[in-house]
Motif scaffolding. Sequence first.
Motif, short mmCIF file in Angstrom:
data_model
loop_
_atom_site.label_atom_id
_atom_site.label_comp_id
_atom_site.label_asym_id
_atom_site.label_seq_id
_atom_site.Cartn_x
_atom_site.Cartn_y
_atom_site.Cartn_z
N MET A 78 20.23 6.38 12.54
CA MET A 78 20.49 7.60 11.78
C MET A 78 20.46 8.79 12.74
O MET A 78 19.55 8.90 13.56
N GLU A 79 21.46 9.64 12.62
CA GLU A 79 21.52 10.89 13.37
C GLU A 79 21.74 12.03 12.38
O GLU A 79 22.62 11.94 11.53
N ALA A 80 20.92 13.07 12.50
CA ALA A 80 21.06 14.26 11.66
C ALA A 80 20.51 15.43 12.45
O ALA A 80 19.30 15.50 12.71
N GLY A 81 21.38 16.33 12.88
CA GLY A 81 20.94 17.44 13.72
C GLY A 81 20.35 16.88 15.00
O GLY A 81 20.96 16.07 15.68
N THR A 82 19.13 17.27 15.32
CA THR A 82 18.47 16.76 16.54
C THR A 82 17.66 15.48 16.27
O THR A 82 17.09 14.91 17.18
N PHE A 83 17.61 15.05 15.00
CA PHE A 83 16.86 13.85 14.63
C PHE A 83 17.67 12.59 14.90
O PHE A 83 18.84 12.51 14.57
N THR A 84 17.02 11.60 15.50
CA THR A 84 17.61 10.28 15.71
C THR A 84 16.52 9.24 15.51
O THR A 84 15.41 9.40 16.01
N ASP A 85 16.85 8.17 14.77
CA ASP A 85 15.92 7.05 14.63
C ASP A 85 16.73 5.77 14.54
O ASP A 85 17.87 5.78 14.07
N VAL A 86 16.11 4.68 14.99
CA VAL A 86 16.77 3.38 15.03
C VAL A 86 15.83 2.33 14.46
O VAL A 86 14.63 2.35 14.73
N LYS A 87 16.38 1.40 13.69
CA LYS A 87 15.62 0.28 13.12
C LYS A 87 16.43 -1.01 13.26
O LYS A 87 17.65 -0.96 13.41
N LYS A 88 15.72 -2.14 13.17
CA LYS A 88 16.38 -3.45 13.24
C LYS A 88 16.36 -4.10 11.87
O LYS A 88 15.42 -3.91 11.10
#
Length: 93
Positions: A78-88
Motif C-alpha cells: 500500500m502506498e498513500a502519500g509518504t506512507f508505504t507498507d508491505v504484507k505477505k
Amino acid sequence: PTEFALKQNYPNPFNPSTSIKYQVSQSSHVRIIVYNTLGVEVARLVDEHLDAGYYTISWDGKDNIGTLVSSGIYIYKMEAGTFTDVKKMLYVK
C-alpha cells in the motif's frame, strides 16, 4: 482514523478469495498492488484518490487480465502519500 494502516489479509492462507482492510487518515491517492515473489505486478487492487476512512478490498486470486494465479506467496503493498507498507499472503489451490 488518525494514521494510515494496512492490515493483514483474512483469511490467510486463502482460496478462493481474501479481504484486505486498510485505513486512510487524510485524503490521498492510494495504491494497493499485489506482486509475485519476483516483484512483478500481478493485480492492481486500488489506484484512486480516497477520502479519509476505513476500507476493505477483496482479491479473488486473479491477475490484471483475469487469469487465476498459481498457488504461492504473494506480496501486497500500500502506498498513500509518504506512507508505504508491505504484507505477505499465501494462496493455496
